[in-house]
Design a protein around this motif. Structure first.
Motif, mmCIF file in Angstrom:
data_model
loop_
_atom_site.group_PDB
_atom_site.id
_atom_site.type_symbol
_atom_site.label_atom_id
_atom_site.label_comp_id
_atom_site.label_asym_id
_atom_site.label_seq_id
_atom_site.Cartn_x
_atom_site.Cartn_y
_atom_site.Cartn_z
ATOM 1 N N LEU A 104 20.531 30.455 -7.558
ATOM 2 C CA LEU A 104 21.674 31.130 -6.950
ATOM 3 C C LEU A 104 22.167 32.283 -7.827
ATOM 4 C CD1 LEU A 104 23.655 28.051 -5.579
ATOM 5 C CD2 LEU A 104 22.367 29.726 -4.254
ATOM 6 N N ARG A 105 22.154 32.090 -9.128
ATOM 7 C CA ARG A 105 22.573 33.191 -10.020
ATOM 8 C C ARG A 105 21.636 34.386 -9.882
ATOM 9 N NH1 ARG A 105 23.013 29.057 -13.945
ATOM 10 N NH2 ARG A 105 21.148 29.876 -14.982
ATOM 11 N N HIS A 106 20.353 34.097 -9.682
ATOM 12 C CA HIS A 106 19.371 35.173 -9.558
ATOM 13 C C HIS A 106 19.491 35.893 -8.219
ATOM 14 C CE1 HIS A 106 15.622 37.361 -9.995
ATOM 15 N NE2 HIS A 106 15.229 36.901 -8.821
ATOM 16 N N THR A 107 19.628 35.118 -7.136
ATOM 17 C CA THR A 107 19.651 35.732 -5.805
ATOM 18 C C THR A 107 21.023 36.249 -5.415
ATOM 19 O OG1 THR A 107 20.007 33.531 -4.819
ATOM 20 C CG2 THR A 107 17.731 34.315 -4.975
ATOM 21 N N HIS A 108 22.078 35.689 -6.010
ATOM 22 C CA HIS A 108 23.446 36.086 -5.661
ATOM 23 C C HIS A 108 24.261 36.221 -6.951
ATOM 24 C CE1 HIS A 108 22.585 35.363 -1.430
ATOM 25 N NE2 HIS A 108 22.057 34.215 -1.781
ATOM 26 N N PRO A 109 24.108 37.322 -7.653
ATOM 27 C CA PRO A 109 24.835 37.487 -8.919
ATOM 28 C C PRO A 109 26.342 37.539 -8.765
ATOM 29 C CG PRO A 109 23.679 39.507 -8.303
ATOM 30 C CD PRO A 109 23.212 38.451 -7.369
ATOM 31 N N ARG A 110 26.825 37.705 -7.522
ATOM 32 C CA ARG A 110 28.263 37.612 -7.263
ATOM 33 C C ARG A 110 28.491 36.566 -6.188
ATOM 34 N NH1 ARG A 110 32.153 41.828 -4.177
ATOM 35 N NH2 ARG A 110 31.930 40.284 -2.524
ATOM 36 N N ILE A 111 29.270 35.553 -6.534
ATOM 37 C CA ILE A 111 29.636 34.485 -5.600
ATOM 38 C C ILE A 111 31.155 34.450 -5.521
ATOM 39 C CG2 ILE A 111 29.630 31.988 -5.196
ATOM 40 C CD1 ILE A 111 26.890 31.916 -6.622
ATOM 41 N N ASP A 112 31.684 34.550 -4.319
ATOM 42 C CA ASP A 112 33.142 34.595 -4.153
ATOM 43 C C ASP A 112 33.781 33.210 -4.117
ATOM 44 O OD1 ASP A 112 33.914 37.637 -3.335
ATOM 45 O OD2 ASP A 112 31.920 37.111 -2.617
ATOM 46 N N ALA A 113 33.080 32.244 -3.540
ATOM 47 C CA ALA A 113 33.651 30.901 -3.424
ATOM 48 C C ALA A 113 32.552 29.867 -3.520
ATOM 49 C CB ALA A 113 34.409 30.748 -2.111
ATOM 50 N N LEU A 114 32.844 28.790 -4.240
ATOM 51 C CA LEU A 114 31.973 27.615 -4.340
ATOM 52 C C LEU A 114 32.750 26.433 -3.793
ATOM 53 C CD1 LEU A 114 29.490 26.008 -5.406
ATOM 54 C CD2 LEU A 114 30.677 25.906 -7.620
ATOM 55 N N VAL A 115 32.229 25.830 -2.722
ATOM 56 C CA VAL A 115 32.890 24.680 -2.100
ATOM 57 C C VAL A 115 31.992 23.462 -2.304
ATOM 58 C CG1 VAL A 115 33.933 23.737 -0.020
ATOM 59 C CG2 VAL A 115 33.905 26.220 -0.382
ATOM 60 N N LEU A 116 32.542 22.430 -2.944
ATOM 61 C CA LEU A 116 31.774 21.254 -3.333
ATOM 62 C C LEU A 116 32.129 20.093 -2.417
ATOM 63 C CD1 LEU A 116 32.424 21.785 -7.136
ATOM 64 C CD2 LEU A 116 30.281 22.251 -5.932
ATOM 65 N N CYS A 117 31.248 19.831 -1.450
ATOM 66 C CA CYS A 117 31.499 18.778 -0.465
ATOM 67 C C CYS A 117 30.479 17.639 -0.510
ATOM 68 C CB CYS A 117 31.469 19.359 0.954
ATOM 69 S SG CYS A 117 32.809 20.471 1.372
ATOM 70 N N ALA A 118 29.360 17.820 -1.202
ATOM 71 C CA ALA A 118 28.257 16.854 -1.111
ATOM 72 C C ALA A 118 28.684 15.480 -1.612
ATOM 73 C CB ALA A 118 27.060 17.352 -1.901
ATOM 74 N N GLN A 119 28.426 14.479 -0.791
ATOM 75 C CA GLN A 119 28.752 13.097 -1.138
ATOM 76 C C GLN A 119 27.956 12.176 -0.231
ATOM 77 O OE1 GLN A 119 29.298 10.624 -2.901
ATOM 78 N NE2 GLN A 119 31.515 10.555 -3.249
ATOM 79 N N ARG A 120 27.527 11.060 -0.782
ATOM 80 C CA ARG A 120 26.886 10.012 0.012
ATOM 81 C C ARG A 120 27.329 8.680 -0.577
ATOM 82 N NH1 ARG A 120 20.721 10.347 1.838
ATOM 83 N NH2 ARG A 120 21.741 11.989 3.061
ATOM 84 N N TYR A 121 28.121 7.943 0.183
ATOM 85 C CA TYR A 121 28.763 6.741 -0.333
ATOM 86 C C TYR A 121 27.775 5.579 -0.435
ATOM 87 C CZ TYR A 121 33.040 9.281 0.637
ATOM 88 O OH TYR A 121 34.027 10.234 0.656
ATOM 89 N N ARG A 122 27.817 4.877 -1.566
ATOM 90 C CA ARG A 122 27.077 3.630 -1.748
ATOM 91 C C ARG A 122 28.106 2.563 -2.130
ATOM 92 N NH1 ARG A 122 21.530 3.444 -2.379
ATOM 93 N NH2 ARG A 122 20.456 5.455 -2.184
ATOM 94 N N LEU A 123 28.803 2.069 -1.118
ATOM 95 C CA LEU A 123 29.894 1.135 -1.376
ATOM 96 C C LEU A 123 29.407 -0.296 -1.541
ATOM 97 C CD1 LEU A 123 32.496 2.499 1.198
ATOM 98 C CD2 LEU A 123 32.409 2.917 -1.262
ATOM 99 N N LEU A 124 28.262 -0.606 -0.954
ATOM 100 C CA LEU A 124 27.723 -1.954 -1.024
ATOM 101 C C LEU A 124 26.316 -1.918 -1.607
ATOM 102 C CD1 LEU A 124 28.870 -3.289 2.486
ATOM 103 C CD2 LEU A 124 30.011 -3.594 0.275
ATOM 104 N N GLY A 125 25.848 -3.080 -2.006
ATOM 105 C CA GLY A 125 24.494 -3.165 -2.524
ATOM 106 C C GLY A 125 24.451 -3.091 -4.042
#
Length: 285
Positions: free
Chosen positions: A76-97
């Protein structure tokens, strides 16, 4: 044209944000683990907004891997040297097991929900600082007084439960925002830790039965649709607060004097995370 990077950008809130920003004329890079969902997002974006085909991109990445996350950041730094916003949403819950480890030997919840966000926040800082009003939004659970940091056993090798691991990752993200501002006191990047409330996302899909069915039923009753839930998020992304670090429960700003954002604990976790990363064996591309 603004450039917006969204992890978890093919589902739920992330997907809704991606389509919103594409409709606004922004460039959107959606990050996800499933190519089929990435293709579906790009197809839907082009169908709704024909001009979006040239402004939408999908990057497949395994964010449970620190090495893969670092490679993503380098790309991403190489292809987009300017980034205006980074939104961090990734999640996958492992509540059991049982306790689940990544190939690098890290507890799954810690690796995905916290460590990937730590790495992307810091590794993309230079690209963000090239933008006029850069912002990071970490979509988490500030304001929810549950869980704690297990300082003597961050990887929860003793007394593990999925709920304990998930709640620890939530509390770690509270401290991540506070530490980012403290370790980069002169950065123009504004760091927002954001609680969207209960939102109708694909989260139940990763739960075992009967919890999956029960959660889906609860979502139908109380959860806000993603297109509605993103409205206050979009306002903050468009007009970030002046303070280097802020925390919000939907539209309500949270006092940073709360224990969840304790500066000493934030720096302690920052150091512990750096030490942990130093122990990882570099992974081949």
């Amino acid at each position: 044209m603004r450039t917006i990077v969204i992890t978890g950008g093919t589902d739920g809130l992330g997907r809704a944000l991606a389509l919103h920003h594409l409709s606004r004329g922004d460039r959107v890079i959606a990050v996800g683990s499933t190519p089929a969902k990435g293709r579906a997002l790009l197809h839907d974006a082009a169908r709704r907004h024909p001009s979006a085909a040239d402004r939408a991109a999908f990057h497949q990445a395994d964010l449970t891997s620190a090495a893969a996350t670092r490679r993503l950041a380098a790309t991403l730094r190489h292809t987009h040297p300017r980034i205006d916003a980074l939104v961090l949403c990734a999640q996958r819950y492992r509540l059991l097991g049982p306790r689940h480890l990544t190939p690098e030997g890290l507890e799954h919840n810690f690796a995905l929900a916290y460590l990937s966000r730590f790495l992307l926040s810091h590794d993309l800082r230079a690209a963000l600082e090239a933008a006029p009003r850069p912002v990071i939004m970490n979509v988490a659970t500030p304001g929810v007084p549950l869980g704690r940091i297990h300082w003597d056993d961050l990887q929860l090798t003793r007394g593990y439960s999925g709920t304990t691991a998930t709640l620890q990752s939530f509390r770690a993200n509270d401290l991540l925002g506070a530490a980012f501002a403290a370790t980069h006191p002169r950065t123009p990047v504004r760091y927002i830790t954001y609680n969207p409330g209960v939102v109708a996302t694909g989260m139940p899909d990763h739960l075992p039965q009967p919890l999956r069915t029960l959660t889906r039923a609860a979502f139908r009753l109380i959860a806000a649709p993603p297109d509605t839930a993103i409205a206050p998020m979009c306002r903050l992304l468009d007009d970030p607060p002046a303070h280097p670090f802020t925390a919000y429960d939907r539209t309500r700003p949270l006092p940073l004097t709360r224990r969840a954002f304790d500066p000493e604990a934030a720096l302690r976790l920052h150091r512990a995370t750096r030490d942990l990363l130093d122990t990882l064996t570099p992974q081949e591309p």
